[in-house]
Design a protein around this motif. Structure first.
Motif, short mmCIF file in Angstrom:
data_model
loop_
_atom_site.label_atom_id
_atom_site.label_comp_id
_atom_site.label_asym_id
_atom_site.label_seq_id
_atom_site.Cartn_x
_atom_site.Cartn_y
_atom_site.Cartn_z
N ARG A 43 0.81 -1.21 0.00
CA ARG A 43 0.00 0.00 0.00
C ARG A 43 0.85 1.26 0.00
O ARG A 43 0.37 2.33 0.32
CB ARG A 43 -0.91 0.01 1.22
N ILE A 44 2.12 1.15 -0.34
CA ILE A 44 3.01 2.31 -0.36
C ILE A 44 2.47 3.34 -1.33
O ILE A 44 2.12 3.03 -2.46
CB ILE A 44 4.44 1.88 -0.77
N GLU A 45 2.42 4.58 -0.85
CA GLU A 45 1.93 5.66 -1.70
C GLU A 45 2.99 6.02 -2.73
O GLU A 45 4.17 6.13 -2.41
CB GLU A 45 1.61 6.89 -0.84
N LYS A 46 2.54 6.21 -3.95
CA LYS A 46 3.46 6.55 -5.04
C LYS A 46 2.90 7.73 -5.81
O LYS A 46 1.72 8.03 -5.75
CB LYS A 46 3.65 5.35 -5.96
N ILE A 47 3.78 8.38 -6.54
CA ILE A 47 3.41 9.49 -7.39
C ILE A 47 4.10 9.28 -8.73
O ILE A 47 5.21 8.78 -8.79
CB ILE A 47 3.80 10.84 -6.76
N THR A 48 3.41 9.62 -9.80
CA THR A 48 4.00 9.55 -11.13
C THR A 48 4.28 10.96 -11.60
O THR A 48 3.38 11.80 -11.62
CB THR A 48 3.07 8.83 -12.12
N LEU A 49 5.53 11.22 -11.95
CA LEU A 49 5.92 12.53 -12.46
C LEU A 49 6.26 12.40 -13.94
O LEU A 49 6.87 11.42 -14.36
CB LEU A 49 7.14 13.07 -11.71
N GLU A 50 5.86 13.39 -14.68
CA GLU A 50 6.24 13.45 -16.09
C GLU A 50 7.44 14.38 -16.19
O GLU A 50 7.44 15.48 -15.65
CB GLU A 50 5.07 13.95 -16.94
N THR A 51 8.45 13.92 -16.87
CA THR A 51 9.67 14.69 -17.02
C THR A 51 10.30 14.34 -18.37
O THR A 51 9.68 13.66 -19.19
CB THR A 51 10.65 14.44 -15.85
N GLU A 52 11.49 14.81 -18.58
CA GLU A 52 12.26 14.42 -19.76
C GLU A 52 13.60 13.90 -19.27
O GLU A 52 14.05 14.26 -18.19
CB GLU A 52 12.47 15.62 -20.68
N SER A 53 14.19 13.05 -20.06
CA SER A 53 15.53 12.57 -19.74
C SER A 53 16.40 12.77 -20.97
O SER A 53 15.90 13.00 -22.07
CB SER A 53 15.49 11.09 -19.35
N TYR A 54 17.69 12.70 -20.74
CA TYR A 54 18.61 12.74 -21.88
C TYR A 54 19.83 11.89 -21.59
O TYR A 54 20.13 11.56 -20.44
CB TYR A 54 18.99 14.18 -22.26
N LEU A 55 20.51 11.50 -22.67
CA LEU A 55 21.72 10.69 -22.56
C LEU A 55 22.92 11.59 -22.27
O LEU A 55 22.98 12.73 -22.75
CB LEU A 55 21.96 9.92 -23.86
N TYR A 86 10.01 10.80 -3.59
CA TYR A 86 9.51 12.15 -3.80
C TYR A 86 9.31 12.77 -2.42
O TYR A 86 8.66 12.19 -1.55
CB TYR A 86 8.19 12.09 -4.56
N LEU A 87 9.90 13.93 -2.20
CA LEU A 87 9.78 14.63 -0.93
C LEU A 87 9.17 15.99 -1.18
O LEU A 87 9.65 16.76 -2.01
CB LEU A 87 11.17 14.80 -0.30
N GLU A 150 7.74 6.77 -11.71
CA GLU A 150 6.97 6.51 -10.50
C GLU A 150 7.91 6.56 -9.30
O GLU A 150 8.92 5.85 -9.25
CB GLU A 150 6.29 5.15 -10.59
N LEU A 151 7.59 7.42 -8.35
CA LEU A 151 8.41 7.60 -7.16
C LEU A 151 7.60 7.25 -5.92
O LEU A 151 6.39 7.44 -5.88
CB LEU A 151 8.88 9.06 -7.04
N ILE A 152 8.29 6.76 -4.90
CA ILE A 152 7.66 6.49 -3.62
C ILE A 152 7.59 7.82 -2.87
O ILE A 152 8.59 8.52 -2.76
CB ILE A 152 8.47 5.46 -2.81
#
Length: 169
Positions: A43-55, A86-87, A150-152
């Protein structure tokens, strides 16, 4: 219902939780052993963040996640260079069992260096934590891509566990 430990009763039914004081592996106030059931772990709460990544040039296809869209009171905690927690310093954190006050006190002690505090928390738990990734460098052109991460959510329960360990060191 009477067989529930205070931690389970708090997580499941929002009853007040014990302010645990661990001695010899158990809370001296309520007897809880610090373990969480498999049911509650799921039941750990999670959050999904939209971001971009790069190499990053020379990093063998490792992606860097800058999380540029975070607000000033939000942070991502990296564990072994992977975004994991996520804090958020929201009003909820400030009022949750005095934990927010404890974090702010610790930040005042170390001249408001959140990075140092998070690194120290990680060390206490034998984890490699940081609020910055070491995967920085010259980014590869046209390697940006949208990501959903997805972050805890770093909740008061996890922070309370960290606090208990931190005060016994």
């Amino acid at each position: 219902m009477t067989d529930l430990c205070p931690d389970c009763a708090h997580k499941l039914y929002d009853y007040p939780n014990c302010k645990h004081e661990f001695k010899n592996g158990n809370c001296s106030k309520c007897g809880w052993n610090g373990k969480t059931s498999e049911f509650l772990k799921n039941r750990i709460e999670k959050i999904t963040l939209e971001t971009e990544s790069y190499l990053i040039d020379g990093k063998n296809n490792e992606r860097y996640f800058p999380f540029l869209e975070l607000e000033f009171n939000e942070n991502v905690i990296y564990e072994n260079d992977i975004p994991k927690y996520y804090l958020s310093f929201s009003e909820d954190l400030k009022s949750a069992y005095g934990i927010g006050d404890w974090i702010m006190t610790e930040l005042n002690k170390n001249e408001h260096n959140l990075r140092e505090l998070i690194i120290d928390f990680g060390k206490i738990l034998n984890l490699n934590w940081d609020i910055f990734s070491s995967n920085v460098g010259k980014f590869i052109e046209d390697s940006w891509k949208p990501e959903k991460i997805e972050l805890i959510i770093l909740t008061d329960n996890l922070i309370e566990k960290i606090k208990t360990h931190y005060n016994t060191v």
